[in-house]
Design a protein around this motif. Structure first.
Motif, PDB file in Angstrom:
ATOM      1  N   ILE A  92      43.590  32.685   5.615  1.00  0.00           N
ATOM      2  CA  ILE A  92      43.324  32.217   4.245  1.00  0.00           C
ATOM      3  C   ILE A  92      44.448  31.282   3.798  1.00  0.00           C
ATOM      4  N   HIS A  93      44.238  30.633   2.667  1.00  0.00           N
ATOM      5  CA  HIS A  93      45.255  29.735   2.115  1.00  0.00           C
ATOM      6  C   HIS A  93      46.288  30.538   1.317  1.00  0.00           C
ATOM      7  N   GLU A  94      47.424  29.885   1.095  1.00  0.00           N
ATOM      8  CA  GLU A  94      48.498  30.515   0.323  1.00  0.00           C
ATOM      9  C   GLU A  94      48.023  30.892  -1.090  1.00  0.00           C
ATOM     10  N   TYR A  95      47.237  30.024  -1.742  1.00  0.00           N
ATOM     11  CA  TYR A  95      46.816  30.348  -3.120  1.00  0.00           C
ATOM     12  C   TYR A  95      45.918  31.585  -3.142  1.00  0.00           C
ATOM     13  N   GLN A  96      45.172  31.790  -2.046  1.00  0.00           N
ATOM     14  CA  GLN A  96      44.322  32.980  -1.950  1.00  0.00           C
ATOM     15  C   GLN A  96      45.183  34.220  -1.654  1.00  0.00           C
ATOM     16  N   ALA A  97      46.199  34.017  -0.850  1.00  0.00           N
ATOM     17  CA  ALA A  97      47.131  35.105  -0.559  1.00  0.00           C
ATOM     18  C   ALA A  97      47.780  35.586  -1.856  1.00  0.00           C
ATOM     19  N   LYS A  98      48.047  34.625  -2.737  1.00  0.00           N
ATOM     20  CA  LYS A  98      48.656  34.986  -4.029  1.00  0.00           C
ATOM     21  C   LYS A  98      47.741  35.888  -4.850  1.00  0.00           C
ATOM     22  N   GLN A  99      46.426  35.663  -4.713  1.00  0.00           N
ATOM     23  CA  GLN A  99      45.478  36.540  -5.429  1.00  0.00           C
ATOM     24  C   GLN A  99      45.589  37.964  -4.893  1.00  0.00           C
ATOM     25  N   LEU A 100      45.762  38.084  -3.574  1.00  0.00           N
ATOM     26  CA  LEU A 100      45.933  39.424  -2.993  1.00  0.00           C
ATOM     27  C   LEU A 100      47.286  40.023  -3.391  1.00  0.00           C
ATOM     28  N   PHE A 101      48.304  39.189  -3.481  1.00  0.00           N
ATOM     29  CA  PHE A 101      49.621  39.657  -3.945  1.00  0.00           C
ATOM     30  C   PHE A 101      49.479  40.301  -5.322  1.00  0.00           C
ATOM     31  N   GLU A 102      48.733  39.609  -6.184  1.00  0.00           N
ATOM     32  CA  GLU A 102      48.571  40.098  -7.550  1.00  0.00           C
ATOM     33  C   GLU A 102      47.844  41.444  -7.553  1.00  0.00           C
ATOM     34  N   LYS A 103      46.790  41.519  -6.755  1.00  0.00           N
ATOM     35  CA  LYS A 103      45.989  42.734  -6.687  1.00  0.00           C
ATOM     36  C   LYS A 103      46.812  43.935  -6.209  1.00  0.00           C
ATOM     37  N   PHE A 104      47.726  43.679  -5.253  1.00  0.00           N
ATOM     38  CA  PHE A 104      48.475  44.792  -4.666  1.00  0.00           C
ATOM     39  C   PHE A 104      49.888  44.930  -5.233  1.00  0.00           C
ATOM     40  N   GLY A 105      50.231  44.099  -6.212  1.00  0.00           N
ATOM     41  CA  GLY A 105      51.535  44.232  -6.862  1.00  0.00           C
ATOM     42  C   GLY A 105      52.708  43.739  -6.037  1.00  0.00           C
ATOM     43  N   VAL A 106      52.498  42.659  -5.295  1.00  0.00           N
ATOM     44  CA  VAL A 106      53.604  42.044  -4.545  1.00  0.00           C
ATOM     45  C   VAL A 106      54.208  40.942  -5.409  1.00  0.00           C
ATOM     46  N   ALA A 107      55.520  41.033  -5.688  1.00  0.00           N
ATOM     47  CA  ALA A 107      56.165  40.053  -6.563  1.00  0.00           C
ATOM     48  C   ALA A 107      56.155  38.669  -5.929  1.00  0.00           C
ATOM     49  N   SER A 108      55.657  37.684  -6.694  1.00  0.00           N
ATOM     50  CA  SER A 108      55.548  36.312  -6.200  1.00  0.00           C
ATOM     51  C   SER A 108      55.401  35.392  -7.408  1.00  0.00           C
ATOM     52  N   PRO A 109      55.991  34.181  -7.373  1.00  0.00           N
ATOM     53  CA  PRO A 109      55.896  33.303  -8.546  1.00  0.00           C
ATOM     54  C   PRO A 109      54.444  32.973  -8.891  1.00  0.00           C
ATOM     55  N   LYS A 110      54.183  32.883 -10.192  1.00  0.00           N
ATOM     56  CA  LYS A 110      52.825  32.563 -10.660  1.00  0.00           C
ATOM     57  C   LYS A 110      52.386  31.200 -10.123  1.00  0.00           C
ATOM     58  N   GLY A 111      51.118  31.103  -9.752  1.00  0.00           N
ATOM     59  CA  GLY A 111      50.623  29.828  -9.240  1.00  0.00           C
ATOM     60  C   GLY A 111      49.167  29.604  -9.587  1.00  0.00           C
ATOM     61  N   ILE A 112      48.786  28.322  -9.659  1.00  0.00           N
ATOM     62  CA  ILE A 112      47.397  27.953  -9.949  1.00  0.00           C
ATOM     63  C   ILE A 112      46.976  26.886  -8.938  1.00  0.00           C
ATOM     64  N   VAL A 113      45.774  27.021  -8.419  1.00  0.00           N
ATOM     65  CA  VAL A 113      45.300  26.054  -7.430  1.00  0.00           C
ATOM     66  C   VAL A 113      44.623  24.880  -8.131  1.00  0.00           C
ATOM     67  N   ALA A 114      44.712  23.700  -7.524  1.00  0.00           N
ATOM     68  CA  ALA A 114      44.097  22.505  -8.098  1.00  0.00           C
ATOM     69  C   ALA A 114      43.463  21.663  -7.008  1.00  0.00           C
ATOM     70  N   SER A 115      42.305  21.068  -7.333  1.00  0.00           N
ATOM     71  CA  SER A 115      41.611  20.221  -6.359  1.00  0.00           C
ATOM     72  C   SER A 115      41.712  18.742  -6.694  1.00  0.00           C
TER      73      SER A 115
END
Ligand code: ADP
Ligand code: MG
Length: 394
Positions: free
Chosen positions: A3-26
């Motif tokens: 998966i992409h990093e931005y999708q990994a960040k969604q999983l980080f959020e779900k599981f409570g892994v600390a990571s800087p906030k991010g938003i994907v853009a096309s």
């Protein structure tokens, strides 16, 4: 599956892994809006591709770096505009590079120290393993080769899972003490839960970083998922980006075929992974080069065989086809019928050598013989390999 990093960040959020906030853009405009939403100076724009080494990569248009620190929404727009629609080449993409169709806008942090952290499935020990190193942001294979003492490995018993003492031991090996050790235990445990519950085969955080205000955060993410578990990972499967994959492999997976594209010119269609590998070996042994690995499986249908043929013939490098079927579970006549249907549908014009053996072989051979198609039949594996190599190279 990756998966992409931005999708990994969604999983980080779900599981409570600390990571800087991010938003994907096309689009560049979306990138500007994302920067406004995160709303502060100190952001990063990161090209989203299924490959690492982006920071040190170069775009084919000459623009340097797939990771840029910026400060304003205007800069976010500008940098995103230079990345989107462009091809990024890194040491992991190969010279053809990868097309960037999305960028991640994330909060940037001031990094005090970078670490390497990964959880993976370790076949040798039949367990999960955590690999941690003080040498973050670097190529871990290189660290393993030159300074193996800087790598800590901890095995996780699958029956009892990651234990607190193991987290503390790993944190200590990274010199994370006091409050940082507590953060590390929390983060490692969250990553372990993510890894296990999402059926990952790899979770790699490079770098895991301590910021100047002493926060431990995941700054990058590479995830691999066990394809055999995707049926029960609906959320993960929804993240699949087939544009990042070999189109032949995408088509094959739609039909439940095990296909891997290779560089040679002799296509193989085989049932069973072991037979597929020995077929590739014997092609090479007789001076040919296999164009693919293709296992149609033990219970292939006519539709699957037809699909397999089309995928093979979609490869312009293919100059000949070797079909090697051992009908154990498989009925040879089904394969024969599939071959004929496919050959007629695609109006086959390259040499085709078929070796059939086993269940219902006589009917299969009769079907092929009465088809009127130009098919060379072979008596055994060696005969088949010699015939197809001669037809292609001769
Ligand atoms: P890649 O591994 O593909 O080069 P990374 O996400 O690891 O991409 O980014 C490369 C480097 O950029 C990192 O090693 C880190 O130093 C820096 N970086 C990445 N994300 C951030 C961030 N949010 N804030 C500050 N620096 C970052
Ligand atoms: Mg990285």
């Amino acid at each position: 599956m990756n998966i992409h990093e931005y999708q990994a960040k969604q999983l980080f959020e779900k599981f409570g892994v600390a990571s800087p906030k991010g938003i994907v853009a096309s689009t560049a405009a979306e990138a500007g809006a994302a920067a406004r939403e995160i709303g502060q100076a100190g952001l990063v724009v990161k090209a989203q591709i299924h490959a690492g080494g982006r920071g040190k990569g170069t775009f084919k248009n000459g623009f340097k770096g797939g990771v840029h620190v910026i400060n304003t929404p205007e800069e976010a727009e500008d940098i995103a505009g230079k990345m989107l629609g462009q091809t990024l080449v890194t040491h992991q993409t190969g010279p053809e590079g990868k097309l960037v169709s999305k960028v991640l806008i994330a909060k940037s942090v001031n990094i005090k120290k970078e670490y390497y952290f990964a959880i993976l499935f370790d076949r040798v020990s039949s367990s999960h393993a955590i690999i941690a190193s003080t040498e973050g942001g670097m190529n871990i294979e290189e660290v393993a080769e030159k300074t193996p003492e800087k790598i800590t490995k901890e095995f996780i018993n699958p029956a009892i899972g990651l234990q607190g003492y193991q987290c503390r031991k790993l944190a200590a090996s990274l010199n994370l003490r006091g409050a940082l050790m507590n953060q590390a235990v929390k983060l490692f445990t969250a990553l372990w839960n993510l890894y296990l519950k999402s059926d990952c085969s790899l979770v790699e955080i490079n770098p895991l970083s301590v910021t100047d205000d002493d926060q431990l955060v995941a700054l990058d993410a590479k995830f691999n998922f066990d394809d055999n578990s995707l049926y029960r990972q609906k959320d993960v499967t929804a993240m699949r980006d087939t544009t990042e994959e070999d189109p032949r492999e995408v088509a094959a997976s739609e039909y439940g075929l095990n296909y891997i594209g290779l560089d040679g010119n002799i296509a193989c269609l085989v049932n069973g992974a072991g037979l597929a590998m020995s077929t590739m070996d014997i092609i090479k042994f007789h001076g040919g080069e296999p164009a693919n690995f293709l296992d149609v499986g033990g219970g292939a249908t006519k539709e699957q065989v037809t699909a397999a043929f089309k995928i093979i013939l979609g490869d312009p490098n293919v100059k000949g086809i070797l079909v090697n079927i051992f009908g154990g579970i498989m009925d040879c006549n089904i394969i024969a019928t599939g071959i004929i249907a496919a050959a007629q549908e695609v109006s086959l014009s390259i040499p085709l050598v078929v070796r059939l053996e086993g269940n219902n072989v006589e009917a299969g051979k009769a079907t092929l013989a009465s088809s009127g198609l130009k098919i060379t039949s072979a008596s055994d594996l060696t005969d088949a390999a010699q015939k197809i190599v001669a037809a292609v190279n001769g």
